[in-house]
Scaffold this motif. Structure first.
Motif, mmCIF file in Angstrom:
data_model
loop_
_atom_site.group_PDB
_atom_site.id
_atom_site.type_symbol
_atom_site.label_atom_id
_atom_site.label_comp_id
_atom_site.label_asym_id
_atom_site.label_seq_id
_atom_site.Cartn_x
_atom_site.Cartn_y
_atom_site.Cartn_z
ATOM 1 N N ARG A 1 6.890 11.070 -49.769
ATOM 2 C CA ARG A 1 5.641 11.529 -50.392
ATOM 3 C C ARG A 1 5.450 10.954 -51.797
ATOM 4 N NH1 ARG A 1 4.667 17.753 -48.206
ATOM 5 N NH2 ARG A 1 5.108 17.271 -46.028
ATOM 6 N N ASP A 2 6.057 9.813 -52.045
ATOM 7 C CA ASP A 2 5.836 9.080 -53.292
ATOM 8 C C ASP A 2 4.786 8.012 -52.975
ATOM 9 O OD1 ASP A 2 5.904 7.671 -55.632
ATOM 10 O OD2 ASP A 2 8.100 7.579 -55.758
ATOM 11 N N GLY B 1 7.793 0.605 -48.383
ATOM 12 C CA GLY B 1 6.641 1.466 -48.616
ATOM 13 C C GLY B 1 6.625 2.645 -47.664
ATOM 14 N N ARG B 2 7.055 2.404 -46.436
ATOM 15 C CA ARG B 2 7.101 3.474 -45.444
ATOM 16 C C ARG B 2 8.099 4.562 -45.851
ATOM 17 N NH1 ARG B 2 9.848 3.738 -40.145
ATOM 18 N NH2 ARG B 2 8.584 5.014 -38.742
ATOM 19 N N VAL B 3 9.246 4.149 -46.395
ATOM 20 C CA VAL B 3 10.224 5.135 -46.866
ATOM 21 C C VAL B 3 9.619 5.955 -48.002
ATOM 22 C CG1 VAL B 3 12.484 5.466 -47.922
ATOM 23 C CG2 VAL B 3 12.188 3.737 -46.154
ATOM 24 N N PHE C 1 -4.879 7.991 -47.584
ATOM 25 C CA PHE C 1 -5.381 9.195 -46.935
ATOM 26 C C PHE C 1 -4.637 10.426 -47.456
ATOM 27 C CE2 PHE C 1 -5.359 12.416 -43.664
ATOM 28 C CZ PHE C 1 -6.647 12.417 -43.173
ATOM 29 N N ASN C 2 -3.318 10.320 -47.551
ATOM 30 C CA ASN C 2 -2.521 11.458 -47.999
ATOM 31 C C ASN C 2 -2.735 11.786 -49.467
ATOM 32 O OD1 ASN C 2 -1.280 12.215 -45.576
ATOM 33 N ND2 ASN C 2 0.260 10.608 -45.771
ATOM 34 N N LYS C 3 -3.262 10.836 -50.224
ATOM 35 C CA LYS C 3 -3.630 11.110 -51.614
ATOM 36 C C LYS C 3 -5.053 11.670 -51.730
ATOM 37 C CE LYS C 3 -2.569 8.733 -55.121
ATOM 38 N NZ LYS C 3 -2.528 7.672 -56.144
ATOM 39 N N GLY C 4 -5.747 11.762 -50.608
ATOM 40 C CA GLY C 4 -7.113 12.274 -50.622
ATOM 41 C C GLY C 4 -8.167 11.214 -50.835
ATOM 42 N N ASP C 5 -7.773 9.943 -50.807
ATOM 43 C CA ASP C 5 -8.715 8.838 -51.008
ATOM 44 C C ASP C 5 -9.252 8.389 -49.647
ATOM 45 O OD1 ASP C 5 -10.119 6.576 -51.705
ATOM 46 O OD2 ASP C 5 -8.367 5.425 -52.392
#
Length: 309
Positions: free
Chosen positions: A108-109, A101-103, A139-143
């Motif tokens: 940015r997937d 998941g970290r990769v 967070f990076n998806k804006g949620d």
């Protein structure tokens, strides 16, 4: 003037420590050792994998840990291949899903990252790290609400998890809940004080107009990492806000010594020089800022007012 918020703490990866066995040796120890560097981890885990000295979940652990080392080296495609193999060898192994998941997150997937963190949490509901990592992707998806819930869950599972406090603080900051952001950054500092922790809390103090406290935090950042430009340029801005133009100039001198590529340090030092009556020095700094960032409106306006544009 501008001082960028420091980036959110990097995602954490899980070092696999599969069930103990009688076998092992120096390569295995370095492969799973918490203090191994990424290069050491990749080399040691490669030895374990190539000699097939381990099998089952321990071999999956070697792939998981080599994937971790490759991720730290930002060799993401190779890391993904290793983590896919770890999942194939041990589909019930939370480490592999967390690290894969970290990769995906670095790629940015975020949807795939979240799916892998979901599986890691399903396999090990106590894994605070996976909650924090999933929160970062959300967070990076804006949620922000989903991210907050995950960071909160990570803290509940591990009350000493410093990174989770810092991440939750950033969500509070984005929600403009400054009091709770400061409280979480303070806990982050108590657990693991470092440059970014002080800069992050300093930014919240700055935006709360608690300038003396902001300057103190940036000063601590300088004390911890005196050759890192970020503490100097952040404190330089506070000094200019407070009218301490000589102090601001001194801080920007240091910031530019350690990071001469930062356009805003050139622009802000130009402002300090202008306030101190050094018109020629100010013009030189504004021109350097424009050289680095053509079209920078504040530098253009300053040069225009000085009759130098």
């Amino acid at each position: 003037m501008r001082v960028a918020l420091s980036l959110m703490a990097l995602l954490a990866a899980l070092i696999a420590t599969p069930p103990a066995a009688a076998e092992g040796g120096p390569a295995w120890d370095a492969c799973v050792g918490l203090t191994s560097s990424p290069d050491q981890r990749v080399e040691a885990c490669s030895s374990v994998i190539e000699t097939r000295s381990e099998s089952g979940k321990r071999l999956a652990g070697a792939f998981c840990n080599r994937g971790h080392g490759l991720t730290e080296k930002r060799e993401l495609d190779a890391a993904l291949s290793d983590l896919d193999e770890a999942v194939r060898l041990a589909p019930d192994y939370a480490c592999a899903y967390n690290n894969r998941g970290r990769v995906y997150s670095f790629k940015r997937d975020y949807d795939r990252a979240i799916a892998d963190y979901d599986q890691a949490i399903k396999l090990d509901p106590s894994l605070a790290l996976a909650y924090s990592n999933r929160g970062e992707s959300r967070f990076n998806k804006g949620d922000l609400d989903g991210a907050f819930a995950d960071f909160d869950a990570a803290i509940k599972r591990d009350p000493n998890y410093a990174m989770a406090y810092g991440n939750r603080a950033l969500v509070y900051y984005r929600k403009r809940d400054m009091a709770h952001a400061i409280a979480d950054y303070t806990m982050r500092i108590q657990l693991a004080p470092d440059l970014l922790a002080y800069i992050d809390r300093g930014n919240v103090y700055r935006d709360s107009e608690q300038l003396d406290r902001a300057a103190a935090d940036y000063g601590e950042a300088i004390r911890l990492a005196p050759t890192d430009a970020r503490g100097w340029r952040n404190r330089g801005m506070i000094r200019l806000y407070q009218g301490d133009n000589k102090g601001g100039l001194s801080d920007y001198d240091k910031a530019l010594q350690y990071d001469p590529s930062d356009v805003f340090s050139w622009n802000n030092r130009g402002q300090a020089r202008l306030r101190l009556g050094d018109k020629r020095g100010a013009i030189a700094d504004f021109r350097k800022a424009l050289e680095l960032k053509p079209g920078l409106s504040s530098a253009q306006e300053s040069l225009r007012k000085l009759g130098a544009l």
